[in-house]
Design an enzyme around this catalytic site. Structure first.
Site, PDB file in Angstrom:
ATOM      1  N   LYS A 293    -136.909  86.779  17.399  1.00  0.00           N
ATOM      2  CA  LYS A 293    -138.181  87.326  17.878  1.00  0.00           C
ATOM      3  C   LYS A 293    -138.036  87.689  19.357  1.00  0.00           C
ATOM      4  O   LYS A 293    -137.726  86.839  20.183  1.00  0.00           O
ATOM      5  CB  LYS A 293    -139.309  86.294  17.706  1.00  0.00           C
ATOM      6  CG  LYS A 293    -140.622  86.669  18.424  1.00  0.00           C
ATOM      7  CD  LYS A 293    -141.725  85.623  18.242  1.00  0.00           C
ATOM      8  CE  LYS A 293    -142.968  85.940  19.069  1.00  0.00           C
ATOM      9  NZ  LYS A 293    -144.032  84.923  18.961  1.00  0.00           N
ATOM     10  N   ASP A 298    -146.286  88.346  25.551  1.00  0.00           N
ATOM     11  CA  ASP A 298    -147.311  88.155  24.531  1.00  0.00           C
ATOM     12  C   ASP A 298    -148.653  87.813  25.173  1.00  0.00           C
ATOM     13  O   ASP A 298    -148.925  86.672  25.525  1.00  0.00           O
ATOM     14  CB  ASP A 298    -146.882  87.025  23.572  1.00  0.00           C
ATOM     15  CG  ASP A 298    -147.902  86.793  22.463  1.00  0.00           C
ATOM     16  OD1 ASP A 298    -148.807  87.639  22.292  1.00  0.00           O
ATOM     17  OD2 ASP A 298    -147.780  85.760  21.760  1.00  0.00           O
ATOM     18  N   LYS A 305    -155.160  85.931  24.745  1.00  0.00           N
ATOM     19  CA  LYS A 305    -154.995  84.528  25.118  1.00  0.00           C
ATOM     20  C   LYS A 305    -155.825  84.212  26.368  1.00  0.00           C
ATOM     21  O   LYS A 305    -156.206  85.121  27.100  1.00  0.00           O
ATOM     22  CB  LYS A 305    -153.522  84.246  25.437  1.00  0.00           C
ATOM     23  CG  LYS A 305    -152.579  84.288  24.251  1.00  0.00           C
ATOM     24  CD  LYS A 305    -151.145  84.026  24.692  1.00  0.00           C
ATOM     25  CE  LYS A 305    -150.169  84.098  23.527  1.00  0.00           C
ATOM     26  NZ  LYS A 305    -150.373  83.053  22.524  1.00  0.00           N
ATOM     27  N   ASP A 316    -141.460  84.701  25.446  1.00  0.00           N
ATOM     28  CA  ASP A 316    -141.698  84.830  24.003  1.00  0.00           C
ATOM     29  C   ASP A 316    -140.594  85.632  23.307  1.00  0.00           C
ATOM     30  O   ASP A 316    -140.738  86.034  22.163  1.00  0.00           O
ATOM     31  CB  ASP A 316    -143.078  85.467  23.766  1.00  0.00           C
ATOM     32  CG  ASP A 316    -143.696  85.053  22.438  1.00  0.00           C
ATOM     33  OD1 ASP A 316    -143.249  84.043  21.863  1.00  0.00           O
ATOM     34  OD2 ASP A 316    -144.621  85.748  21.979  1.00  0.00           O
ATOM     35  N   ASP A 375    -152.736  87.901  17.841  1.00  0.00           N
ATOM     36  CA  ASP A 375    -151.863  86.960  18.561  1.00  0.00           C
ATOM     37  C   ASP A 375    -150.839  86.302  17.626  1.00  0.00           C
ATOM     38  O   ASP A 375    -149.925  85.631  18.079  1.00  0.00           O
ATOM     39  CB  ASP A 375    -152.722  85.892  19.254  1.00  0.00           C
ATOM     40  CG  ASP A 375    -151.963  85.136  20.331  1.00  0.00           C
ATOM     41  OD1 ASP A 375    -150.843  85.585  20.680  1.00  0.00           O
ATOM     42  OD2 ASP A 375    -152.488  84.113  20.802  1.00  0.00           O
ATOM     43  N   GLU A 377    -148.376  87.653  16.247  1.00  0.00           N
ATOM     44  CA  GLU A 377    -147.605  88.903  16.209  1.00  0.00           C
ATOM     45  C   GLU A 377    -146.134  88.692  15.888  1.00  0.00           C
ATOM     46  O   GLU A 377    -145.482  89.601  15.365  1.00  0.00           O
ATOM     47  CB  GLU A 377    -147.750  89.624  17.560  1.00  0.00           C
ATOM     48  CG  GLU A 377    -146.787  89.174  18.663  1.00  0.00           C
ATOM     49  CD  GLU A 377    -146.955  87.726  19.099  1.00  0.00           C
ATOM     50  OE1 GLU A 377    -148.032  87.151  18.858  1.00  0.00           O
ATOM     51  OE2 GLU A 377    -146.011  87.158  19.669  1.00  0.00           O
ATOM     52  N   ARG A 379    -144.587  86.961  13.661  1.00  0.00           N
ATOM     53  CA  ARG A 379    -144.249  87.063  12.234  1.00  0.00           C
ATOM     54  C   ARG A 379    -144.255  88.514  11.760  1.00  0.00           C
ATOM     55  O   ARG A 379    -143.507  88.877  10.853  1.00  0.00           O
ATOM     56  CB  ARG A 379    -145.217  86.180  11.422  1.00  0.00           C
ATOM     57  CG  ARG A 379    -146.658  86.591  11.505  1.00  0.00           C
ATOM     58  CD  ARG A 379    -147.618  85.462  11.104  1.00  0.00           C
ATOM     59  NE  ARG A 379    -147.723  84.439  12.151  1.00  0.00           N
ATOM     60  CZ  ARG A 379    -148.495  83.356  12.060  1.00  0.00           C
ATOM     61  NH1 ARG A 379    -149.190  83.123  10.958  1.00  0.00           N
ATOM     62  NH2 ARG A 379    -148.542  82.483  13.047  1.00  0.00           N
TER      63      ARG A 379
HETATM   64  N1  BES Z   1    -145.871  83.206  21.162  1.00  0.00           N
HETATM   65  C1  BES Z   1    -146.926  82.460  20.569  1.00  0.00           C
HETATM   66  C2  BES Z   1    -146.545  81.006  20.281  1.00  0.00           C
HETATM   67  C3  BES Z   1    -146.258  80.162  21.487  1.00  0.00           C
HETATM   68  C4  BES Z   1    -147.266  79.442  22.095  1.00  0.00           C
HETATM   69  C5  BES Z   1    -144.983  80.051  21.973  1.00  0.00           C
HETATM   70  C6  BES Z   1    -147.007  78.651  23.182  1.00  0.00           C
HETATM   71  C7  BES Z   1    -144.700  79.259  23.075  1.00  0.00           C
HETATM   72  C8  BES Z   1    -145.722  78.560  23.673  1.00  0.00           C
HETATM   73  C9  BES Z   1    -147.347  83.107  19.250  1.00  0.00           C
HETATM   74  O1  BES Z   1    -147.217  84.484  19.209  1.00  0.00           O
HETATM   75  C10 BES Z   1    -148.790  82.790  19.055  1.00  0.00           C
HETATM   76  O2  BES Z   1    -149.572  83.239  19.828  1.00  0.00           O
HETATM   77  N2  BES Z   1    -149.092  82.027  18.009  1.00  0.00           N
HETATM   78  C11 BES Z   1    -150.428  81.655  17.714  1.00  0.00           C
HETATM   79  C12 BES Z   1    -150.634  81.824  16.233  1.00  0.00           C
HETATM   80  C13 BES Z   1    -152.072  81.740  15.822  1.00  0.00           C
HETATM   81  C14 BES Z   1    -152.847  82.911  16.376  1.00  0.00           C
HETATM   82  C15 BES Z   1    -152.132  81.724  14.309  1.00  0.00           C
HETATM   83  C16 BES Z   1    -150.617  80.212  18.163  1.00  0.00           C
HETATM   84  O3  BES Z   1    -149.670  79.431  18.075  1.00  0.00           O
HETATM   85  O4  BES Z   1    -151.688  79.894  18.645  1.00  0.00           O
HETATM   86 ZN    ZN Z   2    -145.796  85.322  20.430  1.00  0.00          ZN
HETATM   87 MN    MN Z   3    -148.942  85.482  19.974  1.00  0.00          MN
END
Ligand code: BES
Ligand code: ZN
Ligand code: MN
Length: 527
Positions: A293, A298, A305, A316, A375, A377, A379
Site C-alpha cells: 500500500k 492519507d 480525518k 501511509d 478513509d 482507501e 483496501r
Molecule cells: N491509513 C489508515 C490507517 C492508519 C491509522 C494507519 C493510523 C496508521 C495509523 C487507513 O487508511 C484508515 O484510515 N483506516 C480507517 C478505516 C476505517 C475508516 C474503516 C481506520 O483505521 O480508522
Molecule cells: Zn490509509
Molecule cells: Mn484512510
C-alpha cells in the site's frame, strides 16, 4: 547510503594496546575508542585478555567494581584515558545476563536458528560509542559463536541499522550532530570471511534504510510520481521496473485505485518491479510476489480525518516502502529467486473531484464496490494491485503489506503486526521468520461470518464492515481480490511507522518487513 556509521573489518592480530603511550615513547598512536565485551561475572574472551594484558584485565575489574558494572546485556562501562593501555577510551559492553523480553525460549531459538542477538549487540555498541568519530571493536566474546563470520556480519548490520538518522532537512546541525558519521572497525580473526558474510547483510541493511527513508520523507516531496521515479534506482541492480501511469491504469480498468486518487492534484501510479534471480528450468520460474500500500498521504478524503496527528499519514506508504526495500535487498545480494514487487501509489485528498461516500466504483476484477467511507482507501488500492498481480503473473504466493487499520493497534499494540492468511503453510513460515528477525507477527482470524459484514445493498461489496473487527473486515475485503492464490496480508499500521524505538532502530519510519520477508525468501524460496 544515508547518514549511518561506516563499518569495516580488520585482523585481530593487527591490534596492539598493551603498551601505555608513555612507555611506547610516543611511537604508538593510541586507538581512540576500544570496545570489548564482558559476560557474566566480568568474563572476558581469550583474545580480549591477550590484547589488553593483565594490567588491562585488572583495570576492568577495578573500574567495574567502582561503577557496579556486572556485564549485564546492554549495560556499558566507560573507562576514559586509562594509564594502563594505549587507548583514549575503553568501552566495555555487557553480554551477560539476559533481561526483559529475551526469554529462555528465545535463547533456545537463537541457538538453533542463528545469531539474531548479534544484531542487537551491534545496535548497543553503535549507541554506546556515542559521539566518538572512530571506534575499534574487539569482536571476541566469552562464548564465541560457531559461525564467527556470520555473527560478525550480523553485528555489523546492527551497527548500520542503529546509527541511521534521517536529517535531510535539518540545515542547522547541533554540535554533536555535525561532522563525519562514526567509523567502526571490527577486529576479527578472519576479516576476509567476515567481509564475505557481511556483503549479503549489507544488502539487507541498505534495503531497510531505503524503506525508512521513503517513510520519513514528507508528502510534499514524495508524491506518487516522485515515489515511482525513485524506484527506477533499482534498475542499477538489475531489477526490471515498469511504471504504469494514469492513462495505463485507466485503460486496464483499475477503477478502485483510481477512485482514491481522483481528488488529488497528484496523479496515481502503479509500479511493478521484478528481480529475476532465478529463471527456472525452462525459463519459466514461478515468481513470488509482494504487494504494498503506497498512500503517499492519507487525509481520509471526504470522510476527512481529525487534525490531531494527521501529519503521521505521510507514512501511509510504509507497505510500499517495504516492498521497494525488499526488492533492493534481494537484488543487491543477488538472491536466487524470481520476485515481483508491486505497489499502488495514490494520494487520498478531498477536493471537488474527490470520490464521495456512496459512490460505486468498478474494480479491475469486475467486482463493484460501494465506497461507504473514503478513509478506508488502502483496501481499494490493494484490491486492484492484488488482482492485477495474481492475474498477470500467477505467483506461488502473494504477501501484501499495508498500514491498513488503526484497529490493528487496538488489538496488538505496536509490538506485533497483524497477519491474515488463507494458507497455513505461508502463515507459519511468516510467523517463524518473524521470530527469527524480531519483526513479529500475530495471526488473526478470517471467516465467512466476517466476510458477510462487507456485503452491500447496492454493489457487490462495501469498503467498510462496521465498528467491530475492523482489521478483520479489511482483510476480508482484500481476500475477495486474491482469487484463491495463497496469500497473506500484514497490517503494519502499528509497526511500520512511529513504533517504539529499539536497539536497532531509532527512526520514525522503521523499515518493518524488509528483514522479515528477506528471511522468508532465504529460508524457503531460493532455488
Ligand atoms: N491509513 C489508515 C490507517 C492508519 C491509522 C494507519 C493510523 C496508521 C495509523 C487507513 O487508511 C484508515 O484510515 N483506516 C480507517 C478505516 C476505517 C475508516 C474503516 C481506520 O483505521 O480508522
Ligand atoms: Zn490509509
Ligand atoms: Mn484512510
Amino acid at each position: 547510503m544515508p547518514h549511518a556509521a561506516k563499518v569495516d573489518f580488520v585482523p585481530l592480530a593487527s591490534l596492539s594496546v598493551a603498551a601505555p603511550p608513555a612507555k611506547a615513547g610516543g611511537k604508538v598512536k593510541p586507538i581512540s575508542t576500544l570496545v570489548i565485551f564482558a559476560g557474566e561475572d566480568l568474563n572476558l574472551g581469550k583474545a580480549t585478555r591477550g590484547l589488553i594484558g593483565e594490567a588491562g584485565v585488572a583495570l576492568v575489574k577495578k573500574a567495574a567494581g567502582a561503577a557496579k558494572f556486572k556485564g549485564k546485556t546492554s549495560s556499558a562501562l566507560d573507562i576514559l584515558a586509562p594509564a594502563e593501555l594505549a587507548v583514549e577510551r575503553l568501552l566495555v559492553i555487557g553480554t551477560g545476563g539476559e533481561e526483559g523480553e529475551k526469554s529462555a525460549k528465545r535463547k533456545e531459538h537463537d541457538k538453533a536458528k542463528g545469531p539474531r542477538d548479534f544484531l542487537s549487540l551491534g545496535g548497543v555498541v553503535a549507541s554506546k560509542a556515542g559521539q566518538a568519530s572512530a571506534a575499534t571493536v574487539v569482536f571476541d566474546l566469552p562464548q564465541n559463536p560457531k559461525d564467527a563470520a556470520a555473527a560478525a556480519a550480523e553485528f555489523a548490520e546492527g551497527i548500520t541499522l542503529r546509527s541511521y538518522k534521517f536529517d535531510l532537512y535539518k540545515t542547522k546541525k547541533k554540535d554533536d550532530e555535525a561532522g563525519e558519521p562514526l567509523a567502526i572497525s571490527i577486529a576479527v580473526e578472519d576479516p576476509a570471511a567476515a567481509k564475505r558474510a557481511a556483503k549479503g547483510r549489507e544488502a539487507v541493511a541498505e534495503g531497510v534504510l531505503l524503506a525508512r527513508g521513503l517513510v520519513n520523507e514528507p508528502a510534499n516531496i514524495l508524491y506518487p510520481e516522485e515515489f515511482a521515479k525513485r524506484t527506477r534506482e533499482l534498475e542499477k541492480l538489475g531489477v526490471e521496473v515498469d511504471i504504469l501511469d494514469k492513462a495505463a491504469l485507466t485503460k486496464l480498468g483499475m477503477g478502485a485505485l483510481l477512485g482514491v486518487g481522483q481528488g488529488s492534484a497528484r496523479e496515481s501510479r502503479v509500479v511493478i518491479m521484478r528481480w529475476r534471480g532465478d529463471k527456472g528450468k525452462d525459463g519459466k520460474a514461478k515468481p513470488v510476489a509482494f504487494v504494498g500500500k503506497g498512500v503517499t498521504f492519507d487525509t481520509g478524503g471526504i470522510s476527512i480525518k481529525g487534525a490531531a496527528g494527521m501529519e503521521d499519514m505521510k507514512g501511509d506508504m510504509a507497505g510500499a516502502a517495504c516492498v521497494v526495500g525488499l526488492m533492493h535487498a534481494l537484488a543487491a545480494r543477488k538472491a536466487k529467486v524470481d520476485a515481483i514487487g508491486a505497489i499502488g501509489l495514490v494520494e487520498n485528498m478531498p477536493g471537488s473531484n474527490a470520490q464521495r461516500p456512496g459512490d460505486i466504483v468498478k474494480s479491475l476484477s469486475g467486482q463493484t464496490i460501494e465506497v461507504i467511507n473514503t478513509d478506508a482507501e488502502g483496501r481499494l488500492v490493494l484490491a486492484d494491485v492484488l488482482w492485477y498481480v495474481q492475474d498477470k503473473y500467477k505467483p506461488q504466493f502473494m504477501v501484501d503489506l499495508a498500514t491498513l487499520t488503526g484497529a490493528v493497534m487496538v488489538a496488538l499494540g505496536q509490538e506485533y503486526a497483524g497477519l491474515f492468511s488463507n494458507d497455513d503453510t505461508l502463515s507459519e513460515r511468516l510467523t517463524e521468520a518473524g521470530k527469527e528477525t524480531g519483526e513479529k507477527l500475530w495471526r488473526l482470524p478470517l471467516g465467512p461470518a466476517y466476510d458477510k459484514l462487507i456485503d452491500s445493498k447496492f454493489a457487490d461489496m462495501k469498503n467498510t464492515g462496521g465498528r467491530h473487527g475492523g482489521s478483520i473486515t479489511a482483510a476480508q475485503f482484500l481476500q475477495r481480490f486474491v482469487n484463491g492464490t495463497p496469500w497473506a496480508h500484514l497490517d503494519i499500521a502499528g509497526t511500520g511507522m512511529n513504533a517504539p524505538v529499539s536497539d536497532i532502530n531509532q527512526s520514525w519510519g522503521s523499515g518493518f518487513g524488509v528483514r522479515l520477508l528477506e528471511r522468508l525468501v532465504s529460508d524457503h524460496y531460493e532455488g
